[in-house]
Write an enzyme that holds these catalytic residues in place. Structure first.
Site, mmCIF file in Angstrom:
data_model
loop_
_atom_site.group_PDB
_atom_site.id
_atom_site.type_symbol
_atom_site.label_atom_id
_atom_site.label_comp_id
_atom_site.label_asym_id
_atom_site.label_seq_id
_atom_site.Cartn_x
_atom_site.Cartn_y
_atom_site.Cartn_z
ATOM 1 N N GLU A 170 -78.275 57.505 16.729
ATOM 2 C CA GLU A 170 -77.943 56.333 15.915
ATOM 3 C C GLU A 170 -76.534 55.875 16.293
ATOM 4 O O GLU A 170 -75.589 56.662 16.288
ATOM 5 C CB GLU A 170 -78.017 56.707 14.428
ATOM 6 C CG GLU A 170 -77.675 55.548 13.528
ATOM 7 C CD GLU A 170 -78.378 55.621 12.170
ATOM 8 O OE1 GLU A 170 -79.355 56.377 12.029
ATOM 9 O OE2 GLU A 170 -77.936 54.904 11.253
ATOM 10 N N ARG A 171 -76.431 54.598 16.635
ATOM 11 C CA ARG A 171 -75.145 54.017 17.063
ATOM 12 C C ARG A 171 -74.570 54.737 18.283
ATOM 13 O O ARG A 171 -73.352 54.876 18.409
ATOM 14 C CB ARG A 171 -74.115 54.005 15.940
ATOM 15 C CG ARG A 171 -74.622 53.547 14.592
ATOM 16 C CD ARG A 171 -75.218 52.182 14.630
ATOM 17 N NE ARG A 171 -75.814 51.835 13.333
ATOM 18 C CZ ARG A 171 -76.696 50.858 13.166
ATOM 19 N NH1 ARG A 171 -77.095 50.128 14.188
ATOM 20 N NH2 ARG A 171 -77.191 50.595 11.988
ATOM 21 N N ASN A 213 -78.221 60.553 8.493
ATOM 22 C CA ASN A 213 -79.533 60.119 8.003
ATOM 23 C C ASN A 213 -80.491 61.205 8.480
ATOM 24 O O ASN A 213 -81.173 61.077 9.487
ATOM 25 C CB ASN A 213 -79.910 58.749 8.578
ATOM 26 C CG ASN A 213 -78.916 57.687 8.156
ATOM 27 O OD1 ASN A 213 -78.461 57.662 7.010
ATOM 28 N ND2 ASN A 213 -78.532 56.812 9.072
ATOM 29 N N GLU A 294 -77.369 53.921 1.341
ATOM 30 C CA GLU A 294 -78.224 53.212 2.292
ATOM 31 C C GLU A 294 -79.651 53.756 2.301
ATOM 32 O O GLU A 294 -80.243 53.972 3.358
ATOM 33 C CB GLU A 294 -77.613 53.265 3.707
ATOM 34 C CG GLU A 294 -76.242 52.610 3.780
ATOM 35 C CD GLU A 294 -75.672 52.495 5.174
ATOM 36 O OE1 GLU A 294 -75.964 53.364 6.009
ATOM 37 O OE2 GLU A 294 -74.932 51.525 5.423
ATOM 38 N N ASP A 368 -66.609 49.937 6.457
ATOM 39 C CA ASP A 368 -67.442 50.675 7.399
ATOM 40 C C ASP A 368 -66.918 50.552 8.831
ATOM 41 O O ASP A 368 -67.473 49.786 9.617
ATOM 42 C CB ASP A 368 -68.886 50.143 7.322
ATOM 43 C CG ASP A 368 -69.867 51.008 8.089
ATOM 44 O OD1 ASP A 368 -69.457 52.096 8.532
ATOM 45 O OD2 ASP A 368 -71.026 50.601 8.249
ATOM 46 N N GLU A 396 -69.450 51.409 17.366
ATOM 47 C CA GLU A 396 -70.462 50.595 16.688
ATOM 48 C C GLU A 396 -69.983 49.160 16.473
ATOM 49 O O GLU A 396 -70.734 48.218 16.689
ATOM 50 C CB GLU A 396 -70.818 51.236 15.342
ATOM 51 C CG GLU A 396 -71.795 50.412 14.535
ATOM 52 C CD GLU A 396 -72.195 51.067 13.210
ATOM 53 O OE1 GLU A 396 -71.750 52.192 12.924
ATOM 54 O OE2 GLU A 396 -72.957 50.431 12.455
ATOM 55 N N TRP A 545 -75.389 42.882 3.239
ATOM 56 C CA TRP A 545 -75.795 42.998 4.634
ATOM 57 C C TRP A 545 -75.896 41.618 5.283
ATOM 58 O O TRP A 545 -76.711 41.382 6.159
ATOM 59 C CB TRP A 545 -77.139 43.761 4.754
ATOM 60 C CG TRP A 545 -76.987 45.237 4.514
ATOM 61 C CD1 TRP A 545 -75.821 45.914 4.298
ATOM 62 C CD2 TRP A 545 -78.028 46.228 4.454
ATOM 63 N NE1 TRP A 545 -76.058 47.262 4.089
ATOM 64 C CE2 TRP A 545 -77.414 47.487 4.186
ATOM 65 C CE3 TRP A 545 -79.411 46.186 4.593
ATOM 66 C CZ2 TRP A 545 -78.139 48.668 4.057
ATOM 67 C CZ3 TRP A 545 -80.130 47.372 4.475
ATOM 68 C CH2 TRP A 545 -79.504 48.602 4.216
HETATM 69 C C1 GCU Z 1 -73.064 52.553 9.186
HETATM 70 C C2 GCU Z 1 -74.012 52.665 10.325
HETATM 71 C C3 GCU Z 1 -75.214 53.482 9.978
HETATM 72 C C4 GCU Z 1 -74.768 54.829 9.427
HETATM 73 C C5 GCU Z 1 -73.831 54.619 8.270
HETATM 74 C C6 GCU Z 1 -73.240 55.920 7.747
HETATM 75 O O1 GCU Z 1 -73.614 51.783 8.161
HETATM 76 O O2 GCU Z 1 -74.414 51.399 10.743
HETATM 77 O O3 GCU Z 1 -75.967 53.654 11.132
HETATM 78 O O4 GCU Z 1 -75.863 55.581 9.037
HETATM 79 O O5 GCU Z 1 -72.756 53.814 8.672
HETATM 80 O O6 GCU Z 1 -72.093 56.196 8.065
HETATM 81 O O7 GCU Z 1 -73.903 56.642 7.037
#
Ligand code: GCU
Length: 701
Positions: A170-171, A213, A294, A368, A396, A545
């Protein structure tokens, strides 16, 4: 004739040798100055290692590898120096004056009885000393009067990998995951050890191997042996492995009816799971948790609090030395709320209520990982709860792997901010290193920018960000310049002019990026792809968002009013901090639009109106990428050709995209501002619709 042939082949080898970046700052290329090599070699005739442990063996191996490369000599490792002189002695647990100023992981390096003594209270201290000694040589310092003492200022210095079990990141912008889950535990890629070496060379002592996540899969009997195999590699480099956990695992994995943290069965499930993990990994570092954020599950799903959730895991962890790291990255989809305020509002009521083995991990800014944010107000508001800081190394919001942004200035800007939590001088750094509030645990985490790309980080110069994070986690007082110098000398070139060109590029890169991307405290809009400009974006299931939520452009002006007339987020800071930012007439320009909705025609301290100043930044920022390109060209003769070409290509992409960002902002904001682009800058050649189309193509399938 043979000699000539040999020299010819040698030259050819040098010309055709391509540095693929794999070796990072541990490249240990031979020092070109033969005289210097022999001076160093006289002090490095042997490595005496008293005692044995896997970590000490790593220290001695690293010295051998490094010296073989730098000096071109094989330095024998021996058990004891005896009366011999001219060598390096690795000594653990030496007592007395020599180690009195050291903490558990610190080191001291001195000249003693004709030898160089590398001391630590523990083997890992010696390992860090060994790397420091190599760095000393790599950066051209003399060994004659060497006298280095260093202690890490923060106890847990950690990378957070947002790596998924399916091999994606992710990212992540440097290929797939480093961890080959499907091949583990049987196949141990040599990369794992090289990863450990690179981290240990910086003093990083923890790695969270999976995404916040999180998937419950990592906690299964199938995956734990795989994690244990990684831990086995990391251990001999002083690195502990941690896991991100899925809060609802008792339900999804354990088959329970609930994951309520106060339910006795749930508590037992976690206690048993924690004990099971320790059977695989006796020195397990602990859990990292993203809960009720989230869409991730968490204690609030059961009417419980962050404290209930964290303390339940803390109870499971209590029999062991590990910690529970609970993230404060939370915000709700409330259109009336200011996301800026969310973490503070949710967490400050719980100050002092977390169990002693819990650390709350706070992102550096309130939103963020934006290119520039004020420090998170939470960092000045939890004196009774150990707070760790989380930076994002992966880019990111900083142009992925195509834009050059050296992040040390961003990290430093936050660490040096004064929270005034206990009067003047209460910097974020002092909160985080525990010296301000006497925290029992201290933590600095960086979201990793590593991946399966051969050069680890995609953009070759982004290695400097991994390096800078690690060095600052060890010692936040190091300057961005000093860290850049080390990294360039160790990684790219020691040719002084080239060093100064690359140093200049690195040091200016973040300011340049901010100028064409989010000048004057403009909020970087959230976009579907997190990459392309989309200031017009106003549709999403969640208002927070969209882009318009953040920049608030309208015909009156631009920026988010967070003063008392607006969301009053400023009230979350101490009065001394608030005063710096609350007045639109003297708010420092980097933070202006973070806190104020400013009229387009307002005259700023630069003498220009808001609109003219914005345009000036967008245009000079984008133009400055050409300057980056020129500096890179000037460094060319001293840079490996393949690496040179790689960076040159990325800079060209950056140049094109910087203009894209500039045009998107200028064309989108212009109808609100009703002003022409000020001279000498020229109106963008394309229309807003054309820019929109180019961005929309990212969302096509
Ligand atoms: C940002 C990011 C997500 C990540 C989140 C986090 O929103 O875009 O991909 O999961 O940060 O730090 O939990």
């Amino acid at each position: 004739m043979n000699r000539l042939l040999f020299i010819g082949l040698l030259l050819l080898a040098q010309i055709t040798f391509a540095d693929d970046g794999y070796r990072l700052w541990l490249n240990y290329d031979r020092l070109t100055d033969a005289a210097a090599r022999s001076v160093y070699a006289r002090s490095a005739q042997f490595i005496a290692v008293s005692g044995s442990s896997p970590v000490l063996t790593s220290a001695s191996d690293e010295l051998q590898t490094g010296l073989r490369g730098l000096l071109g000599t094989n330095v024998p490792a021996i058990a004891s120096a005896g009366t011999q002189q001219g060598g390096i002695v690795l000594a653990v647990g030496v007592s007395g004056a020599d180690t009195s100023g050291l903490n558990e992981e610190g080191y001291r390096i001195v000249k003693r009885q004709g030898n160089i003594l590398v001391m630590g209270k523990t083997a890992v201290g010696v390992l860090y000393g060994a790397f420091a000694l190599l760095r000393h040589i790599q950066t051209g310092h003399s060994l004659d009067t060497i006298n280095l003492v260093s202690n890490p200022k923060v106890k847990l210095r950690m990378l957070n990998h947002w790596d998924n079990p399916d091999g994606t990141v992710e990212r992540g912008y440097a290929g797939g995951s480093l961890w080959k889950w499907y091949e583990l535990p049987e196949t141990i890629s040599p990369r794992y050890r090289d990863y450990a070496r690179a981290n240990a060379s910086l003093g990083i002592n923890g790695t969270v191997v999976n995404n916040v996540n999180a998937s419950a899969r990592l906690l299964t009997g199938e995956y734990l042996p795989k994690v244990a195999a990684l831990a086995n590699v990391m251990r001999s480099y002083g690195i502990k492995v941690y896991l991100s956990v899925y809060f609802a695992a008792p339900k999804t994995l354990g088959g329970l009816k609930t994951s309520d943290p106060l339910d006795p069965q749930v508590r037992k499930w976690w206690a048993d799971k924690t004990a099971e993990i320790h059977r695989y990994i006796p020195d397990f570092g602990g859990f990292l948790v993203k809960a009720n954020s989230e869409g991730e599950p968490g204690p609030q799903d059961y009417g419980r609090t962050h404290v209930d959730g964290a303390n339940m895991l803390a109870a499971a962890m209590k029999p062991f030395p590990g910690v529970v790291i609970w993230r404060a990255f939370v915000y709700k989809a409330d259109p009336k709320a200011d996301r800026f305020k969310a973490a503070y509002e949710e967490f400050t009521p719980f100050d002092g209520q977390f169990a002693p083995n819990v650390i709350v991990q706070v992102k550096n800014g309130p939103i963020d990982f934006q290119p520039r944010e004020p420090f998170s107000p939470l960092l000045g508001a939890m004196p009774k709860t150990p707070l760790g800081i989380e930076f994002q190394i992966t880019q990111e919001y900083l142009g992925f792997a195509s834009h050059l942004v050296y992040e040390a200035p961003l990290f430093k800007e936050c660490l040096e901010s004064d929270t005034y939590a206990a009067g003047k001088g209460s910097t974020v750094a002092r909160v985080v290193d525990g010296s301000l509030h006497g925290y029992s645990h201290t933590l600095m985490a960086g979201v990793a920018n590593t991946g399966s790309d051969r050069n680890w980080t995609g953009h070759p110069l982004a290695q400097a960000n991994w390096y800078a994070f690690g060095r600052l986690a060890w010692d936040h007082t190091l300057t961005s310049e000093a860290i850049a110098d080390e990294w360039i000398n160790m990684t790219l070139t020691r040719q002084p002019q080239a060093v100064s060109h690359v140093r200049a590029m690195l040091l200016r890169s973040r300011a340049i990026y901010v100028d064409y991307n989010v000048p004057l405290g403009l909020s970087r809009p959230w976009t579907g792809v997190h990459f392309a400009p989309e200031p017009w974006q106003n549709r999403s299931p969640r208002p927070d968002w969209t882009a318009v939520y953040y920049h608030r452009a309208d015909s009156a002006g631009l920026g988010f009013d967070r003063t008392a007339t607006g969301s009053n987020a400023l009230a979350q800071y101490r009065p001394e901090v608030r005063r710096q930012w609350e007045n639109v007439d003297n708010c420092p320009l980097p933070y202006l639009l973070w806190f104020h909705h400013v009229p387009w025609t307002k005259q700023l301290s630069t003498g220009r109106t808001l609109w003219d100043e914005l345009c000036t930044r967008f245009y000079t920022g984008a133009d400055s990428v050409r300057w980056l390109q020129q500096e890179w060209t000037l460094a060319k003769p001293a840079i490996d050709p393949a690496l040179y070409a790689d960076v040159a290509g990325r800079l060209a992409t950056q140049q094109r995209e910087a203009i894209w960002w500039r045009d998107a902002w200028v064309l989108y904001l212009q109808p609100f501002a009703h002003k022409p682009v000020p001279a000498p800058f020229k109106q963008p050649e394309r229309t807003l619709d054309e820019v929109k189309k180019s961005v929309d193509s990212y969302l096509l399938r």
